[in-house]
Write an enzyme that holds these catalytic residues in place. Structure first.
Site, PDB file in Angstrom:
ATOM      1  N   CYS A  70      -4.172  -9.566   4.425  1.00  0.00           N
ATOM      2  CA  CYS A  70      -3.631  -9.257   3.095  1.00  0.00           C
ATOM      3  C   CYS A  70      -2.261  -8.596   3.178  1.00  0.00           C
ATOM      4  CB  CYS A  70      -4.590  -8.360   2.317  1.00  0.00           C
ATOM      5  SG  CYS A  70      -5.955  -9.262   1.541  1.00  0.00           S
ATOM      6  N   PHE A  71      -1.776  -8.332   4.384  1.00  0.00           N
ATOM      7  CA  PHE A  71      -0.421  -7.844   4.621  1.00  0.00           C
ATOM      8  C   PHE A  71      -0.165  -6.507   3.912  1.00  0.00           C
ATOM      9  CE2 PHE A  71      -0.390 -12.480   3.580  1.00  0.00           C
ATOM     10  CZ  PHE A  71      -0.722 -12.905   4.850  1.00  0.00           C
ATOM     11  N   CYS A  72      -1.194  -5.668   3.843  1.00  0.00           N
ATOM     12  CA  CYS A  72      -1.093  -4.347   3.208  1.00  0.00           C
ATOM     13  C   CYS A  72      -0.697  -4.447   1.741  1.00  0.00           C
ATOM     14  CB  CYS A  72      -0.109  -3.439   3.961  1.00  0.00           C
ATOM     15  SG  CYS A  72      -0.608  -3.073   5.647  1.00  0.00           S
ATOM     16  N   ASN A  73      -1.069  -5.551   1.096  1.00  0.00           N
ATOM     17  CA  ASN A  73      -0.754  -5.751  -0.313  1.00  0.00           C
ATOM     18  C   ASN A  73      -2.033  -6.163  -1.035  1.00  0.00           C
ATOM     19  OD1 ASN A  73       0.318  -6.569  -2.845  1.00  0.00           O
ATOM     20  ND2 ASN A  73       2.255  -7.138  -1.889  1.00  0.00           N
ATOM     21  N   ASN A 104       0.823  -1.217   0.000  1.00  0.00           N
ATOM     22  CA  ASN A 104       0.000   0.000   0.000  1.00  0.00           C
ATOM     23  C   ASN A 104       0.855   1.265   0.000  1.00  0.00           C
ATOM     24  OD1 ASN A 104      -2.809  -0.411  -0.197  1.00  0.00           O
ATOM     25  ND2 ASN A 104      -2.880  -1.245   1.877  1.00  0.00           N
TER      26      ASN A 104
END
Length: 819
Positions: free
Chosen positions: A428-431, A134
């Protein structure tokens, strides 16, 4: 271990290093001996205890000063910072003639710096791979705001020669998705495209899947753009600059900038060696730095300025031009000890060690099957599992399936892993791009999920039968085979269903497996049901008090969870955050109309008048229903008492007489509960929680059979450990699971199903001391788990009789209507 070493012995454990892996763990990570398995190195790796000893010795032996001075100490600190810059450049094999190192507050700040200073025009383009954090996607806001175009792309490589250049041209192609622009009237003129600067961004390693990107992209985008972007609207654009997000990938394979001359590279030091946090760097080519447009100036970035006229002369060196304010010189002083550690092991040896562990785990997960032959695990981004040609970092990302093909929610995996001492990452691990790509979530599904209330870090892990995120485990230089093996054993024991047994083996009765019949008492020993105890909990998460008889009302037991304690930032305080709340005792005198509260931390008992005219709605409300005391003096007195009792500033709120049906979700924030047809106060899910003595007795037998040490160290669980309103006696263990409705005395209740338990039941109050453990939740998880929930106890809704004032009493007969 023998089989593992047979396959990976040449790669695992630093056989040629100054210390092998066991010596590293024994001398530098003794804190991990307490049973912690840490598998979130992609989020943050761990600092070495030896590394911290060196840093502490450095800080206590030397004096450091603000480098923006001419004193001897400040000059020495400036030299130290210059040496640190050199170490960072050296790690990426970047010449100081070509590159500068700009220290920032982290990788995100480095990316933001590129976005806000890049020379965007309406003819510029910002291309970025779908697999981007992100913090990279945020650069798009700067581009679009200046009239530039933005576009996500997928990278395709020829299958016959992955990652290589063929004689006829590159094997890498860039496939574009929808073009984004805010200036819809913009029409690029072909002759103007050559004058605009464009930016292409990709990660050296995807933080979602671990996929490593081919660094040939750097040269191809800068030198052979037309071929790489063939068929896209960007193929005629020139002047491409390349940004590599190396925050995840540089811990094991840092990009060699002498071979892959990217214009910008961002790095995060806590991902490299755990400490310091809050420090990153932007490596920028010196010729690219001259093109960046910086507006703001500050102390340290100017050579001269005049306060009352428009005059400023900026410093010319790249680092001095971009580093606003005083550098974080103590954190910068610490990184040299981290680099010393990495240099002793070497990044290539770290890559071989960590990748051997990730491939081992991937192979084990890939081969795992349920008893019916169905696959347990779906891996993301893991195709080639041969170490010599493996194209991923030490990351394993996956989701788990049940034997019927439905998905286990990733939160269930995380919850059970925590109980087993395993720390991993889910979501989503900032992805978001990689997440949507690998989970095959369409735009309509993503938007539908958002409209349904799904946001980052919430509890919605499966929506409409599809996962919204995944589980990720990642390895660091100090990870061991034992860590990987414990994780695999956890997955097998918790999620792989064995073949069904017959005869004397474990059998499944109803929804839950039961103990073998010889471990249970005979049916004749189960008396008819009766109400054994009643407990009222006036203040959410504080201790309750037992009564013989108590009035019922439309919210359940009169005054039950009618109050709660709120922190000054608005968060609801519970035992999970503040275990000491269990030490606060409560009692209500109905005749006097008083709520009495006492704590060992407070000398005086607190008395609060609870008659309705004591409380009136004010503007300071909790979700329009919870109102603080109107009388300011009374409010101050009560809030000061609770602040002293729990050791942090807080205030007491009371639920008002509203007809709302809102309640609190798992994160203790306002949300909808299961009990939608009646009112509740500050309960989590329902008006009543009912616990069976027989079910608690069965759980105690399982705990004792499971662990003799637990039996010696702990007394038997009391039903009140689970904070029930009603405790019943009689019947079979877990017979309440099948109840549809129940009559207690003359009062009627509807069953809302099982109560989903959390870590709070692992908190015990023994002799005035709060203790935490993994039990009984770990044992409950082994046999009371249904679709991500660990169920124990039954939730009830009171069917109110408006014609009479109703009371409930201990000893009353309990008559269930079984499904």
């Amino acid at each position: 271990m023998e089989a593992f070493l047979k396959e990976f012995g040449d790669y695992y454990g630093y056989p040629d290093g100054p210390k092998n892996i066991q010596e590293i763990r024994d001398t530098e990570f003794k804190r991990l001996d307490k049973g912690v398995v840490y598998l979130d190195h992609a989020g943050s790796t761990l600092y070495s205890e030896l590394q911290m000893e060196y840093i502490f010795k450095d800080f206590t032996s030397n004096v450091f000063g603000n480098p923006h001075s001419q004193s001897d100490i400040s000059s020495a600190t400036s030299d130290l910072i210059a040496d640190a810059r050199h170490q960072v450049l050296e790690y990426f094999n970047a010449s100081p003639e070509d590159y500068s190192c700009i220290f920032t507050s982290g990788a995100t700040a480095a990316l933001k710096l590129v976005g806000e200073t890049f020379p965007w025009t309406q003819d510029s383009n910002f291309l970025y791979t779908m697999e981007n954090h992100n913090s990279v996607l945020g650069i798009r806001e700067y581009a679009l705001a200046q009239g530039a175009s933005g576009c996500a792309v997928d990278i395709e490589e020829a299958a016959n020669q992955p990652g290589q250049l063929t004689n006829s041209g590159p094997s890498i192609k860039v496939k574009h998705r929808a073009v984004q622009m805010r200036n819809t009237s913009k029409l690029q003129k072909e002759e103007s495209r050559g004058n605009a600067y464009n930016l292409f961004a990709f990660p050296s390693e995807c933080n979602f899947s671990g996929l490593r990107f081919n660094l040939d992209l750097v040269k191809l985008m800068k030198e052979n753009t037309e071929t790489v972007l063939q068929g896209s609207p960007f193929s005629k654009s020139k002047r491409w600059m390349v940004l590599i997000d190396a925050a995840k990938g540089c811990a094991t394979l840092p990009p060699d900038l002498s071979e892959y001359p990217a214009d910008f590279v961002v790095v995060s030091f806590y991902k490299l060696f755990g400490y310091p946090t809050g420090l990153g760097a932007l490596l920028v080519r010196n010729d690219a730095a001259k093109l960046l447009k910086k507006t703001y100036f500050s102390g340290g970035t100017v050579a001269a300025s005049i306060a009352d006229i428009d005059f400023v002369k900026r410093r010319e060196r790249v680092e001095e031009f971009f580093e606003d304010g005083s550098a974080s010189f103590l954190s910068i002083a610490a990184i040299r000890h981290g680099f010393k550690l990495l240099k002793s092991l070497t990044p290539s040896a770290i890559w071989m060690h960590t990748t051997s562990l990730s491939i081992y785990v991937k192979k084990k997960l890939q081969a795992l099957r349920h008893g019916n032959g169905a696959a347990v695990c779906v891996l993301y981004g893991s195709e080639n599992l041969e170490l010599s040609s493996h194209k991923s970092g030490p990351t394993v990302t996956f989701n788990l399936k049940r034997p019927d093909g439905s998905w286990f929610g990733y939160l269930e995996v995380e919850k059970l892993a925590s109980l087993s001492g395993i720390q991993l990452r889910t979501g989503c691990f900032c992805n978001p791009g990689a997440c949507a790509k690998y989970l095959e979530l369409s735009h309509s599904e993503l938007l539908s999920n958002v409209e349904a209330g799904h946001i980052c870090w919430d509890d919605n892990d499966v929506i409409n039968g599809k996962p919204t995120g995944a589980v990720r485990v990642s390895f660091g230089y100090m990870s061991t085979f034992e860590d990987a093996k414990k994780f695999i054993d956890f997955i097998i024991s918790s999620f792989a269903s064995p073949p069904k047994k017959t005869g004397n083996g474990t059998v499944v009765s109803g929804r839950f497996p039961q103990l073998p019949s010889e471990d249970l008492e005979s049916k004749e020993s189960f008396p008819s049901h009766y109400l054994k105890s009643i407990t009222v909990y006036p203040i959410k998460s504080c201790a309750g008090f037992s009564v013989i008889r108590w009035p019922l009302c439309r919210t359940g037991l009169l005054h039950d969870r009618e109050w709660m304690v709120q922190g000054l930032t608005g968060e609801i305080l519970t035992q999970k955050k503040v275990p000491e709340m269990s030490l606060i005792k409560t009692f209500i005198d109905l005749e006097e109309g008083l709520l009495s509260v006492e704590s060992s931390r407070c000398e005086d008992k607190l008395h609060i008048r609870i008659k309705s005219d004591s409380y009136n709605p004010r503007n300071d409300e909790f979700d329009s229903h919870a109102n603080i005391l109107e009388n300011r003096n009374e409010e101050t007195r009560i809030n000061r008492w609770f602040t002293n009792a729990i050791g942090r500033q807080c205030k007491l709120l009371r639920y008002s007489s509203s007809t709302s049906k809102d309640c609190l979700n798992r994160n203790k924030s306002p949300g909808l509960c299961r009990d939608l047809e009646s009112n509740i106060n500050f309960a989590n899910e329902a008006q009543f929680l009912l616990i069976s003595e027989e079910s608690v007795a069965d759980l105690n037998r399982r705990l004792e059979a499971k662990d003799e040490d637990y039996k010696r160290a702990h007394e038997k669980l009391n039903p009140h450990r689970f904070r029930p309103n009603l405790v019943i006696s009689g019947g079979e263990p877990y017979g309440e699971d099948k109840w549809k409705t129940v009559k207690i005395g003359d009062n009627h209740f509807t069953s809302l199903g099982g109560c989903n338990r959390c870590q709070m039941i692992n908190i015990s109050n023994e002799a005035g001391l709060v203790k935490k453990s993994n039990e009984p939740l770990t044992t409950l998880a082994s046999y009371r788990r249904v679709k991500g929930k660990i169920l124990f106890g039954t939730l009830l809704r009171y069917e109110i009789d408006e014609k009479r004032q109703c009371w409930i009493g201990v000893g009353e007969e309990v008559n269930p209507d079984i499904e």
